[in-house]
Design an enzyme around this catalytic site. Sequence first.
Site, mmCIF file in Angstrom:
data_model
loop_
_atom_site.group_PDB
_atom_site.id
_atom_site.type_symbol
_atom_site.label_atom_id
_atom_site.label_comp_id
_atom_site.label_asym_id
_atom_site.label_seq_id
_atom_site.Cartn_x
_atom_site.Cartn_y
_atom_site.Cartn_z
ATOM 1 N N ASP A 28 0.843 -1.192 0.000
ATOM 2 C CA ASP A 28 0.000 0.000 0.000
ATOM 3 C C ASP A 28 0.884 1.250 0.000
ATOM 4 O OD1 ASP A 28 -2.423 1.543 0.297
ATOM 5 O OD2 ASP A 28 -1.950 1.752 2.424
ATOM 6 N N ASP A 30 -0.383 4.925 1.104
ATOM 7 C CA ASP A 30 -0.659 5.889 2.173
ATOM 8 C C ASP A 30 -0.371 5.304 3.557
ATOM 9 O OD1 ASP A 30 -1.528 7.326 0.012
ATOM 10 O OD2 ASP A 30 -3.650 7.014 0.415
#
Length: 170
Positions: A28, A30
Amino acid sequence: MKLMNVVKLMIRAIARAKKTDKPIVYIDMDNVLVDFQSGIDSLSIWEKNQYEGRYDECPGIFAHMKPMKGAIAAFEVLNKHFDCYILSTAPWDNPGSWQDKRLWVERYLGKGAYKRLILSHHKQLNFGHYLIDDRTKNGAGEFMGEHIHFGTDEFPDWFSVVTYLTSENK
């Protein structure tokens, strides 16, 4: 046959089709690769007030974000051992963020890495061995491989993640 065994067979078939024996890892962006707070810190007072509680909708915010501590080195190490992809979600109400995320990947992870960027609100639809994500939203909690929950007590930082994934006892 148990569901997990079926999933493992599917993952192996996908890996063979791609002609790689490396396990597939999704990472991922963020608060995993990217320090989201650094983007918030770069906003003007007006932008902070205008987008309070929904900073991800502020145009250009993703372009100002810095990498998380250890993220770039960790990505380089993992890329040697695994077939790595960046799997992130981009806000619907900030279409510029899609481009900003792509440019961030190219800037910090190299020119070829942007071709490994996947933007999806349904992370569970991707087959792989591992997903490194700080949340369970957008399908991360339903991912069929192992969810490495970044930022938790078990995986508080990149050192713990890399140590776990590259250990000989796995």
